[in-house]
Enzyme design. Structure first.
Site, mmCIF file in Angstrom:
data_model
loop_
_atom_site.group_PDB
_atom_site.id
_atom_site.type_symbol
_atom_site.label_atom_id
_atom_site.label_comp_id
_atom_site.label_asym_id
_atom_site.label_seq_id
_atom_site.Cartn_x
_atom_site.Cartn_y
_atom_site.Cartn_z
ATOM 1 C CE LYS A 75 -3.773 -2.384 2.362
ATOM 2 N NZ LYS A 75 -4.455 -2.640 3.639
ATOM 3 C CD GLN A 94 -3.358 -4.315 6.720
ATOM 4 O OE1 GLN A 94 -3.305 -3.314 6.010
ATOM 5 N NE2 GLN A 94 -3.888 -5.448 6.305
ATOM 6 C CG ASP A 117 -9.874 -0.525 4.990
ATOM 7 O OD1 ASP A 117 -9.446 -0.691 3.824
ATOM 8 O OD2 ASP A 117 -9.230 -0.822 5.995
#
Length: 304
Positions: free
Chosen positions: A74, A117, A140
């Site tokens: 990422k 994460q 997200d």
């Protein structure tokens, strides 16, 4: 193209021609690169307008080797797209300390998006952590506000990256108009894939069935799917005889077979499926590309 099947009729074995589908492979990697090019252009326009690059804060807890690889990827994507990133690595933490950091980042004007994460260590409440992130910075799209907006059809929702990537692949490869009224079967009911995917497909006027580990006779559903999305995490779960000829098959899973080779849930469906995604090179690159798109979306939503 036609192949010949042997069929026993009145004691005689005859060769009966059957139609073989010209299967198309959906190149998720190529589509993702195009998305990232568009994101980079948006990021450069954002920087010209606001005097700084879009910025995401990523939080990593513990020492999960897979998570560390995902975050490195990422970070590389951010660099490719002219997006600034700050990674907070916490070897261990408490719920209170983590939520305090998130609230601090929520209040930081130069942070446009936040990502924690997953998976988290067992001592932390993942749902509470996701909901602590301000909805407009939720990269997200897992928080309750963005989830609720998605199911309510509110267009400013930030959508979960994997289903959003699948929707984008479908848009690139087939006519979305042609999918209206067709039957979509999703073999997954998670908050990350199955549930948001169902909401998106319903908005596309598809008829949606969600299957899961407690569904009886799952293959009776997969055989009726015009669009099959599988995220079971089991190599060889979907076989050629389990799908409708000509179906679009999206394989979300990333598994390893008996030879330690990366694979999805599906056996070789060439000649049966109309479209299939490869593993690797299908859904995975799209998920990462849509995260980059979400960061830009978060940045503009905050400042418009």
């Amino acid at each position: 193209m036609k192949t010949m099947n042997n069929k026993l009729i009145d004691g005689r074995r005859l060769q009966v021609p059957t139609l073989k589908i010209d299967t198309k492979i959906i190149d998720g990697k190529a589509i993702a690169e195009n998305v990232k090019l568009e994101v980079k252009q948006h990021a450069q326009r954002f920087a010209a307008q606001y005097g700084r690059k879009p910025h995401i804060a990523m939080i990593v807890i513990g020492r999960n080797p897979a998570s560390e690889i995902y975050v490195r990827n990422k970070n590389k994507d951010c660099e490719d797209c002219d997006i600034d990133q700050t990674t907070y690595k916490l070897p261990d933490t408490t719920q209170e300390r983590l939520e305090s950091l998130i609230h601090e980042l929520n209040a930081t004007e130069t942070v446009d998006a936040i990502l924690v994460q997953m998976p988290l260590p067992k001592n932390l409440d993942a749902k509470a952590i996701q909901n602590a992130i301000a909805w407009e910075k939720d990269a997200d799209g897992f928080g309750i506000e963005n989830t609720g907006k998605l199911w309510s059809g509110i267009t400013d929702a930030t959508c979960a990256c994997t289903p959003n990537g699948i929707r984008h692949m479908l848009h690139e490869c087939v006519s979305l108009e042609s999918l209206k009224g067709k039957h979509a079967v999703i073999v997954n009911r998670s908050n990350i894939v199955g549930k948001p995917m169902a909401a998106m497909l319903l908005d596309m006027d598809m008829t949606v069935t969600i299957c899961h580990s407690k569904t009886e006779n799952i293959k009776t559903y997969t055989k009726t799917a015009d669009l099959l999305i599988t995220a079971v995490g089991q190599p060889g779960f979907i076989k050629p005889e389990d799908i409708k000829p000509g179906a679009i098959v999206i394989d979300v899973s990333m598994n390893k077979d008996a030879h330690n080779k990366l694979c999805g849930d599906c056996e070789d469906l060439t000649g049966v499926a109309g479209y299939i995604t490869p593993v690797p090179g299908g859904v995975g690159p799209m998920t990462r590309a849509m995260l980059m798109q979400n960061i830009i979306s978060c940045a503009y939503k905050r400042l418009k």
